[in-house]
Design a protein around this motif. Sequence first.
Motif, PDB file in Angstrom:
ATOM      1  N   UNK A 344       0.834  -1.207   0.000  1.00 18.66           N
ATOM      2  CA  UNK A 344       0.000   0.000   0.000  1.00 18.66           C
ATOM      3  C   UNK A 344       0.866   1.254   0.000  1.00 18.66           C
ATOM      4  N   UNK A 345       1.942   1.244   0.800  1.00 16.78           N
ATOM      5  CA  UNK A 345       2.858   2.379   0.814  1.00 16.78           C
ATOM      6  C   UNK A 345       3.521   2.576  -0.540  1.00 16.78           C
ATOM      7  N   UNK A 346       3.809   1.455  -1.211  1.00 16.22           N
ATOM      8  CA  UNK A 346       4.431   1.554  -2.529  1.00 16.22           C
ATOM      9  C   UNK A 346       3.493   2.262  -3.505  1.00 16.22           C
ATOM     10  N   UNK A 347       2.199   1.919  -3.468  1.00 16.92           N
ATOM     11  CA  UNK A 347       1.214   2.548  -4.356  1.00 16.92           C
ATOM     12  C   UNK A 347       1.041   4.021  -4.013  1.00 16.92           C
ATOM     13  N   UNK A 348       0.968   4.334  -2.710  1.00 21.77           N
ATOM     14  CA  UNK A 348       0.793   5.727  -2.289  1.00 21.77           C
ATOM     15  C   UNK A 348       2.023   6.559  -2.641  1.00 21.77           C
ATOM     16  N   UNK A 378      -2.052  28.469  -5.186  1.00 23.49           N
ATOM     17  CA  UNK A 378      -2.417  28.660  -3.784  1.00 23.49           C
ATOM     18  C   UNK A 378      -2.102  27.423  -2.951  1.00 23.49           C
ATOM     19  N   UNK A 379      -1.962  27.624  -1.648  1.00 28.89           N
ATOM     20  CA  UNK A 379      -1.719  26.511  -0.717  1.00 28.89           C
ATOM     21  C   UNK A 379      -2.886  25.537  -0.733  1.00 28.89           C
ATOM     22  N   UNK A 380      -4.085  26.064  -0.920  1.00 28.62           N
ATOM     23  CA  UNK A 380      -5.277  25.204  -0.987  1.00 28.62           C
ATOM     24  C   UNK A 380      -5.171  24.217  -2.143  1.00 28.62           C
ATOM     25  N   UNK A 381      -4.711  24.667  -3.295  1.00 27.92           N
ATOM     26  CA  UNK A 381      -4.585  23.788  -4.459  1.00 27.92           C
ATOM     27  C   UNK A 381      -3.443  22.790  -4.296  1.00 27.92           C
ATOM     28  N   UNK A 382      -2.379  23.181  -3.580  1.00 32.55           N
ATOM     29  CA  UNK A 382      -1.281  22.237  -3.304  1.00 32.55           C
ATOM     30  C   UNK A 382      -1.789  21.102  -2.427  1.00 32.55           C
ATOM     31  N   UNK A 383      -2.512  21.455  -1.360  1.00 31.98           N
ATOM     32  CA  UNK A 383      -3.078  20.432  -0.466  1.00 31.98           C
ATOM     33  C   UNK A 383      -4.069  19.553  -1.227  1.00 31.98           C
ATOM     34  N   UNK A 384      -4.869  20.180  -2.096  1.00 32.16           N
ATOM     35  CA  UNK A 384      -5.835  19.415  -2.892  1.00 32.16           C
ATOM     36  C   UNK A 384      -5.120  18.405  -3.784  1.00 32.16           C
ATOM     37  N   UNK A 385      -4.043  18.834  -4.442  1.00 33.95           N
ATOM     38  CA  UNK A 385      -3.300  17.932  -5.312  1.00 33.95           C
ATOM     39  C   UNK A 385      -2.700  16.762  -4.561  1.00 33.95           C
ATOM     40  N   UNK A 386      -2.099  17.037  -3.401  1.00 35.06           N
ATOM     41  CA  UNK A 386      -1.511  15.962  -2.593  1.00 35.06           C
ATOM     42  C   UNK A 386      -2.588  15.042  -2.046  1.00 35.06           C
ATOM     43  N   UNK A 387      -3.719  15.616  -1.657  1.00 32.22           N
ATOM     44  CA  UNK A 387      -4.823  14.807  -1.145  1.00 32.22           C
ATOM     45  C   UNK A 387      -5.379  13.868  -2.193  1.00 32.22           C
ATOM     46  N   UNK A 388      -5.600  14.393  -3.395  1.00 31.23           N
ATOM     47  CA  UNK A 388      -6.108  13.556  -4.488  1.00 31.23           C
ATOM     48  C   UNK A 388      -5.101  12.465  -4.828  1.00 31.23           C
ATOM     49  N   UNK A 389      -3.813  12.804  -4.833  1.00 26.99           N
ATOM     50  CA  UNK A 389      -2.766  11.810  -5.119  1.00 26.99           C
ATOM     51  C   UNK A 389      -2.787  10.686  -4.091  1.00 26.99           C
ATOM     52  N   UNK A 390      -2.907  11.054  -2.819  1.00 23.41           N
ATOM     53  CA  UNK A 390      -2.931  10.045  -1.760  1.00 23.41           C
ATOM     54  C   UNK A 390      -4.132   9.116  -1.906  1.00 23.41           C
ATOM     55  N   UNK A 391      -5.295   9.699  -2.199  1.00 22.14           N
ATOM     56  CA  UNK A 391      -6.509   8.886  -2.350  1.00 22.14           C
ATOM     57  C   UNK A 391      -6.375   7.930  -3.530  1.00 22.14           C
ATOM     58  N   UNK A 392      -5.846   8.431  -4.657  1.00 21.97           N
ATOM     59  CA  UNK A 392      -5.653   7.573  -5.832  1.00 21.97           C
ATOM     60  C   UNK A 392      -4.692   6.439  -5.499  1.00 21.97           C
ATOM     61  N   UNK A 393      -3.622   6.740  -4.737  1.00 20.50           N
ATOM     62  CA  UNK A 393      -2.668   5.706  -4.348  1.00 20.50           C
ATOM     63  C   UNK A 393      -3.304   4.628  -3.492  1.00 20.50           C
ATOM     64  N   UNK A 398      -5.002  -0.790  -2.794  1.00 23.64           N
ATOM     65  CA  UNK A 398      -5.622  -1.569  -1.717  1.00 23.64           C
ATOM     66  C   UNK A 398      -5.918  -2.999  -2.136  1.00 23.64           C
ATOM     67  N   UNK A 399      -6.380  -3.209  -3.374  1.00 23.63           N
ATOM     68  CA  UNK A 399      -6.711  -4.572  -3.824  1.00 23.63           C
ATOM     69  C   UNK A 399      -5.456  -5.423  -3.998  1.00 23.63           C
ATOM     70  N   UNK A 400      -4.415  -4.946  -4.737  1.00 20.57           N
ATOM     71  CA  UNK A 400      -3.189  -5.750  -4.827  1.00 20.57           C
ATOM     72  C   UNK A 400      -2.555  -5.994  -3.452  1.00 20.57           C
ATOM     73  N   UNK A 401      -2.565  -5.005  -2.564  1.00 18.51           N
ATOM     74  CA  UNK A 401      -1.970  -5.167  -1.237  1.00 18.51           C
ATOM     75  C   UNK A 401      -2.739  -6.197  -0.415  1.00 18.51           C
ATOM     76  N   UNK A 402      -4.079  -6.191  -0.528  1.00 20.63           N
ATOM     77  CA  UNK A 402      -4.899  -7.166   0.203  1.00 20.63           C
ATOM     78  C   UNK A 402      -4.630  -8.579  -0.296  1.00 20.63           C
ATOM     79  N   UNK A 403      -4.531  -8.742  -1.619  1.00 21.25           N
ATOM     80  CA  UNK A 403      -4.225 -10.061  -2.180  1.00 21.25           C
ATOM     81  C   UNK A 403      -2.865 -10.561  -1.695  1.00 21.25           C
TER      82      UNK A 403
END
Length: 415
Positions: A344-348, A378-393, A398-403
Amino acid sequence: MKTFSLIWESFLFAFSALRTNLTRTVLSLLGVTVGIFAIIAVFTLVDSLENNIKSSFDFLGTNVINVGRFPFTNDGRDYPWWKYFRRPPGSFEEYEFFQERLKSAEAVTISVSAGTTVKAGSSAFEGTQITGVVDTYPDVFDVPLQQGRFFTGSEIQAARNVAIIGNEIATTLFPNESPIGKQVKIRGMKFTVVGLFEKEGGGLFEISSKDQTALIPFGAFGKMYYVGGRRGVEPTIAAKGSEEDIGLVALENEMAGLLRAKRGLKPKEENNFALNKTEFVQNAIGSVFDVISAAGWVIGGFSILVGGFGIANIMFVSVRERTNIIGIQKSLGAKNYFILFQFLFEAVCLSLIGGLTGIVLVYFLSFIQLGSLDLVLSFKNIVLGLGVSSIIGVVSGIVPATLAARLDPVEAIRA
């Protein structure tokens, strides 16, 4: 403490795997990079454009209601301008009436504007918006001064020929010197400069900024122009509401009641005036950019989706490649969550690196000159970008890590 140590070890395993397969890592994060770049670039452009447009309308003030003949909106119905045109304009008497009786306003002012040319010696500045004001003008609208002062009460009352000029006017008429104390000519009359506006800069629209504006006392304006009536220059009455008056409802109702009484309107007669809130313009602009932001999510969402599938595919390949290692780790006592966190950390990490790369590209994009439009990440857009990246990761891994975590150690070693 032991749990933290295992999590940190899982992170190191993930980082080591990413570094080992560097080419594959770079190729797999490209999708996320493009997706985050598309979303954050659109949002940065939209935010910068919205702020620039809204700042172009700063001259309308904040929490302000203007009295006029024409309403800003007509609730989507036909706009009967011919009916509004026949309405009586505001007057100085109505301003004084509001001054005496209006209780819900923090301040009330009146101003009147016209276009003209300002001269000094052999130099001239065309396209100046000359505005006649009273002493309550700074209580309703911002008057940011770089040098000098605002008019005194005696200067307003005596209608003296004094002026506050914009930065562009001062630069044109008095290059490389302070304009304070100098004289300018407006429609053949001499005015002494007592103040200089702070430099405002241009907007996206052809709206006169304070750089091309000159303020003079209301009475001095009346010496050069006929004020009031249908054939004269129409003044504008403005009242500033308090922060506690949400939506300026109390102020609007009181102003409507007083103005109806002043104009002698009967109970069944409709208003022959319009009370325009400045927030209407900002809300209208905001609603337009909400639609553009939604379009940005759609555009970037497809790129993010492709990037997410790419990361998920790479993670399935990684699980197959390291099945034997997973079996050895489990046989040595590794818990399921240790294996889960490892993948999971690898994907994130993959997704975050891609997201950071996209954000850095947007940051360099903000240095591109687009005329009067300043791109600001803006700082808001930086946080948004990192947040979206984390969620996508997380979603992609999650499925490959669970398997991987559920593999039987004996069968995994035999793989």
